[in-house]
Design a protein around this motif. Structure first.
Motif, PDB file in Angstrom:
ATOM      1  N   ASN A  54     -23.649  16.619  14.535  1.00  0.00           N
ATOM      2  CA  ASN A  54     -23.675  15.881  12.621  1.00  0.00           C
ATOM      3  C   ASN A  54     -22.348  15.073  12.417  1.00  0.00           C
ATOM      4  OD1 ASN A  54     -26.433  14.848  13.418  1.00  0.00           O
ATOM      5  ND2 ASN A  54     -27.218  16.921  11.509  1.00  0.00           N
ATOM      6  N   ALA A  55     -21.910  15.948  12.151  1.00  0.00           N
ATOM      7  CA  ALA A  55     -20.223  16.144  11.654  1.00  0.00           C
ATOM      8  C   ALA A  55     -20.144  14.914  12.239  1.00  0.00           C
ATOM      9  CB  ALA A  55     -20.027  17.022  11.583  1.00  0.00           C
ATOM     10  N   MET A  56     -19.876  15.137  14.328  1.00  0.00           N
ATOM     11  CA  MET A  56     -19.072  14.016  15.006  1.00  0.00           C
ATOM     12  C   MET A  56     -19.460  13.269  14.829  1.00  0.00           C
ATOM     13  SD  MET A  56     -19.261  16.864  18.337  1.00  0.00           S
ATOM     14  CE  MET A  56     -18.107  15.699  19.334  1.00  0.00           C
ATOM     15  N   ARG A  57     -20.514  12.419  14.462  1.00  0.00           N
ATOM     16  CA  ARG A  57     -21.238  11.642  14.239  1.00  0.00           C
ATOM     17  C   ARG A  57     -20.014  10.738  12.934  1.00  0.00           C
ATOM     18  NH1 ARG A  57     -25.772  12.203  17.305  1.00  0.00           N
ATOM     19  NH2 ARG A  57     -26.482  13.372  15.930  1.00  0.00           N
ATOM     20  N   SER A  58     -20.493  11.446  12.672  1.00  0.00           N
ATOM     21  CA  SER A  58     -19.627  10.881  11.483  1.00  0.00           C
ATOM     22  C   SER A  58     -18.863  10.697  10.844  1.00  0.00           C
ATOM     23  CB  SER A  58     -19.936  11.821   9.231  1.00  0.00           C
ATOM     24  OG  SER A  58     -21.561  12.044   9.730  1.00  0.00           O
ATOM     25  N   ALA A  59     -18.340  11.378  12.014  1.00  0.00           N
ATOM     26  CA  ALA A  59     -16.131  11.196  11.717  1.00  0.00           C
ATOM     27  C   ALA A  59     -16.120  10.632  12.714  1.00  0.00           C
ATOM     28  CB  ALA A  59     -15.672  13.129  11.920  1.00  0.00           C
ATOM     29  N   PHE A  60     -16.254  10.605  14.215  1.00  0.00           N
ATOM     30  CA  PHE A  60     -15.853   9.283  14.245  1.00  0.00           C
ATOM     31  C   PHE A  60     -16.067   7.877  14.439  1.00  0.00           C
ATOM     32  CE2 PHE A  60     -14.371  13.891  15.731  1.00  0.00           C
ATOM     33  CZ  PHE A  60     -13.421  13.879  15.445  1.00  0.00           C
ATOM     34  N   ARG A  61     -16.157   6.463  15.382  1.00  0.00           N
ATOM     35  CA  ARG A  61     -16.372   5.775  15.356  1.00  0.00           C
ATOM     36  C   ARG A  61     -17.883   5.798  16.667  1.00  0.00           C
ATOM     37  NH1 ARG A  61     -10.891   3.577  16.521  1.00  0.00           N
ATOM     38  NH2 ARG A  61     -10.956   4.935  17.897  1.00  0.00           N
ATOM     39  N   ILE A  68     -16.827  17.433  23.483  1.00  0.00           N
ATOM     40  CA  ILE A  68     -15.551  16.347  23.396  1.00  0.00           C
ATOM     41  C   ILE A  68     -15.815  15.271  22.816  1.00  0.00           C
ATOM     42  CG2 ILE A  68     -14.434  15.297  25.524  1.00  0.00           C
ATOM     43  CD1 ILE A  68     -14.776  17.506  27.356  1.00  0.00           C
ATOM     44  N   VAL A  69     -14.085  15.221  22.479  1.00  0.00           N
ATOM     45  CA  VAL A  69     -13.936  13.635  22.362  1.00  0.00           C
ATOM     46  C   VAL A  69     -12.666  12.891  22.828  1.00  0.00           C
ATOM     47  CG1 VAL A  69     -13.906  12.131  20.091  1.00  0.00           C
ATOM     48  CG2 VAL A  69     -15.032  14.329  19.693  1.00  0.00           C
ATOM     49  N   PHE A  70     -13.106  11.562  22.814  1.00  0.00           N
ATOM     50  CA  PHE A  70     -12.386  11.272  23.341  1.00  0.00           C
ATOM     51  C   PHE A  70     -12.274   9.457  22.285  1.00  0.00           C
ATOM     52  CE2 PHE A  70     -10.399   6.711  25.315  1.00  0.00           C
ATOM     53  CZ  PHE A  70      -9.178   7.344  25.580  1.00  0.00           C
ATOM     54  N   ALA A  71     -11.059   9.498  21.532  1.00  0.00           N
ATOM     55  CA  ALA A  71     -11.285   9.030  20.124  1.00  0.00           C
ATOM     56  C   ALA A  71      -9.821   7.782  20.869  1.00  0.00           C
ATOM     57  CB  ALA A  71     -10.135   9.353  19.047  1.00  0.00           C
ATOM     58  N   GLU A  72     -10.818   6.621  20.997  1.00  0.00           N
ATOM     59  CA  GLU A  72      -9.721   5.422  21.822  1.00  0.00           C
ATOM     60  C   GLU A  72      -8.980   4.724  20.370  1.00  0.00           C
ATOM     61  OE1 GLU A  72     -11.083   1.294  23.267  1.00  0.00           O
ATOM     62  OE2 GLU A  72     -12.462   2.289  23.462  1.00  0.00           O
ATOM     63  N   GLY A  73      -7.596   4.528  21.240  1.00  0.00           N
ATOM     64  CA  GLY A  73      -6.614   3.639  20.789  1.00  0.00           C
ATOM     65  C   GLY A  73      -6.025   5.215  19.651  1.00  0.00           C
ATOM     66  N   ILE A  74      -6.248   6.328  19.555  1.00  0.00           N
ATOM     67  CA  ILE A  74      -5.344   6.691  18.322  1.00  0.00           C
ATOM     68  C   ILE A  74      -4.620   7.707  19.772  1.00  0.00           C
ATOM     69  CG2 ILE A  74      -5.706   9.421  17.380  1.00  0.00           C
ATOM     70  CD1 ILE A  74      -7.124   6.899  16.271  1.00  0.00           C
ATOM     71  N   LYS A 120      -4.399  13.036  11.142  1.00  0.00           N
ATOM     72  CA  LYS A 120      -5.369  12.361   9.926  1.00  0.00           C
ATOM     73  C   LYS A 120      -6.856  12.275  11.268  1.00  0.00           C
ATOM     74  CE  LYS A 120      -1.996   9.784   8.070  1.00  0.00           C
ATOM     75  NZ  LYS A 120      -2.004   8.091   7.921  1.00  0.00           N
ATOM     76  N   VAL A 121      -7.228  11.500  11.654  1.00  0.00           N
ATOM     77  CA  VAL A 121      -8.374  11.887  12.557  1.00  0.00           C
ATOM     78  C   VAL A 121      -9.228  13.051  12.575  1.00  0.00           C
ATOM     79  CG1 VAL A 121      -9.770  11.297  14.091  1.00  0.00           C
ATOM     80  CG2 VAL A 121      -8.632   9.746  14.214  1.00  0.00           C
ATOM     81  N   ILE A 122      -8.635  13.713  13.480  1.00  0.00           N
ATOM     82  CA  ILE A 122      -8.750  15.394  13.068  1.00  0.00           C
ATOM     83  C   ILE A 122      -9.229  16.346  11.913  1.00  0.00           C
ATOM     84  CG2 ILE A 122      -8.525  17.507  13.847  1.00  0.00           C
ATOM     85  CD1 ILE A 122      -6.736  16.529  16.406  1.00  0.00           C
ATOM     86  N   GLN A 123      -8.201  15.778  10.726  1.00  0.00           N
ATOM     87  CA  GLN A 123      -8.406  16.140   9.782  1.00  0.00           C
ATOM     88  C   GLN A 123      -9.681  16.156   8.825  1.00  0.00           C
ATOM     89  OE1 GLN A 123      -6.293  18.855   8.497  1.00  0.00           O
ATOM     90  NE2 GLN A 123      -8.563  19.171   7.012  1.00  0.00           N
ATOM     91  N   ARG A 124      -9.393  14.313   9.498  1.00  0.00           N
ATOM     92  CA  ARG A 124     -11.308  13.925   8.658  1.00  0.00           C
ATOM     93  C   ARG A 124     -12.379  14.184   9.307  1.00  0.00           C
ATOM     94  NH1 ARG A 124     -11.503   8.052   9.839  1.00  0.00           N
ATOM     95  NH2 ARG A 124     -12.124   8.413  11.961  1.00  0.00           N
ATOM     96  N   PHE A 125     -12.625  14.476  10.051  1.00  0.00           N
ATOM     97  CA  PHE A 125     -13.622  15.851  10.984  1.00  0.00           C
ATOM     98  C   PHE A 125     -13.679  17.398  10.317  1.00  0.00           C
ATOM     99  CE2 PHE A 125     -14.708  18.629  15.224  1.00  0.00           C
ATOM    100  CZ  PHE A 125     -16.137  18.000  14.645  1.00  0.00           C
ATOM    101  N   PHE A 126     -12.194  17.917  10.233  1.00  0.00           N
ATOM    102  CA  PHE A 126     -12.218  19.360  10.062  1.00  0.00           C
ATOM    103  C   PHE A 126     -12.969  19.017   8.714  1.00  0.00           C
ATOM    104  CE2 PHE A 126      -9.180  21.420  12.356  1.00  0.00           C
ATOM    105  CZ  PHE A 126     -10.079  21.471  13.267  1.00  0.00           C
ATOM    106  N   ASN A 127     -12.846  18.031   7.646  1.00  0.00           N
ATOM    107  CA  ASN A 127     -13.504  17.781   5.907  1.00  0.00           C
ATOM    108  C   ASN A 127     -14.641  17.698   6.432  1.00  0.00           C
ATOM    109  OD1 ASN A 127     -10.604  18.042   5.320  1.00  0.00           O
ATOM    110  ND2 ASN A 127     -10.786  15.748   4.738  1.00  0.00           N
ATOM    111  N   ILE A 128     -15.184  16.822   6.672  1.00  0.00           N
ATOM    112  CA  ILE A 128     -16.709  16.397   6.940  1.00  0.00           C
ATOM    113  C   ILE A 128     -17.584  18.316   7.539  1.00  0.00           C
ATOM    114  CG2 ILE A 128     -18.282  15.354   8.116  1.00  0.00           C
ATOM    115  CD1 ILE A 128     -16.969  13.003   8.334  1.00  0.00           C
ATOM    116  N   LEU A 129     -16.760  18.225   8.906  1.00  0.00           N
ATOM    117  CA  LEU A 129     -17.480  19.846   8.706  1.00  0.00           C
ATOM    118  C   LEU A 129     -17.456  20.875   8.071  1.00  0.00           C
ATOM    119  CD1 LEU A 129     -18.670  21.209  11.979  1.00  0.00           C
ATOM    120  CD2 LEU A 129     -16.027  21.651  11.847  1.00  0.00           C
ATOM    121  N   ASP A 130     -16.389  20.472   6.929  1.00  0.00           N
ATOM    122  CA  ASP A 130     -16.867  21.881   5.744  1.00  0.00           C
ATOM    123  C   ASP A 130     -17.450  21.810   5.101  1.00  0.00           C
ATOM    124  OD1 ASP A 130     -14.821  23.371   5.272  1.00  0.00           O
ATOM    125  OD2 ASP A 130     -14.637  22.795   2.799  1.00  0.00           O
TER     126      ASP A 130
END
Length: 294
Positions: A193-200, A214-220, A228-238
């Motif tokens: 759920n956190a992955m779905r919220s954090a990534f596009r 695994i995540v493949f973040a296109e264009g990063i 920044k993207v990973i930290q956003r994921f960490f914050n949501i996971l928190d």
């Protein structure tokens, strides 16, 4: 007749064609077809061309015109009862065009054929659903190993750049052993759920199996953006809360690498995996980037 009516109910359109004379009898039709036809002319080859040009999506036009071509139909049907071609129609979505040999001459080439067009949208939806099911991890709703890997490989083959992240849940065996498998499952679901919220939506998020993701973040393509993207994921996971264990915080160790050149998925996976191992050496939630020469 009742026979033709029963057949007609299945099809969007239906016609009986005499290949010797190029004349036809319309058994079933609709407004889109009727508007496209030349009522002053009863030649099948002319009218079928007009109908197809008016009702088929442009990208399918050339192939479907080749399929309905009467000059080659005898040869294509020789020794066969039926031939089909699937295409996207402008008005009905997915369609299946079909020629059916009604009777054959001595050399097994037909004189009369039935031409039908069938609406197969429902079938295509079922096929898509089954494909989606086969590519999806049942517990999290993310891509599974097979589906996600195939999608990432396809993007890489097409030249897309991006960041590949690999991570697992810290001390997951301890969670399972101490709190039970249901809690372990809830942790996995919370991560999904956190992955779905954090990534596009365009990013490929997948569960490899167990507690590995695994995540493949296109264009990063830079560490600055990646962090920044990973930290956003960490914050949501928190903020994730596990029922009955509200004090428990999900901790992960993540490795990341960048697909900025033509590098195979398997190589990127190994790079990210090595970085995940490095992150494991750090207490608490952490991430490590792959660097050339590391």
């Amino acid at each position: 007749s009742l026979y033709w009516k029963s057949m007609g109910d299945i099809y969007v359109s239906m016609a009986q064609v005499d290949l010797d004379t190029d004349k036809y009898k319309l058994i079933r039709s609709n407004n889109f077809i009727n508007k496209a036809m030349d009522k002053s002319n009863d030649d099948y080859s002319k009218n079928i061309k007009l109908v197809i040009e008016a009702t088929a999506q442009p990208e399918y036009l050339e192939d479907i015109l080749n399929f309905v071509d009467t000059s080659t139909i005898r040869q294509r049907l020789k020794g066969k009862r039926t031939i089909t071609y699937e295409f996207m129609g402008r008005n009905f979505g997915w369609c299946r065009a079909r020629y059916i040999a009604v009777n054959t001459q001595g050399d097994e080439t037909p004189r009369h054929v039935i031409f039908t067009v069938e609406d197969i949208n429902e079938q295509k939806s079922r096929e898509k659903h089954l494909t989606t099911m086969a590519e999806t991890d049942a517990m999290t709703g993310l891509y599974n190993r097979q589906g996600g890997s195939a999608k990432i490989k396809q993007l890489l083959t097409e030249g897309h750049k991006g960041m590949l992240c690999l991570f697992d849940v810290d001390k997951f065996k301890y969670v399972n052993d101490t709190f039970g498998h249901q809690t372990g499952d809830n942790v996995i679901i919370a991560v999904g759920n956190a992955m779905r919220s954090a990534f596009r939506d365009r990013d490929i998020v997948m569960r490899l199996g167990g507690d590995e993701f695994i995540v493949f973040a296109e264009g990063i393509t830079s560490e600055e953006l990646g962090a920044k993207v990973i930290q956003r994921f960490f914050n949501i996971l928190d903020k994730a809360s596990i029922e009955g264990h509200e004090d428990y915080k999900i901790s992960i160790s993540l490795g990341a690498t960048f697909a900025t050149q033509d590098i195979p998925f398997e190589v990127l996976y190994k790079q990210a995996d090595t970085c995940t191992y490095e992150s494991k050496k750090i207490t608490g939630r952490s991430f490590t980037f792959h660097r050339i020469g590391s």
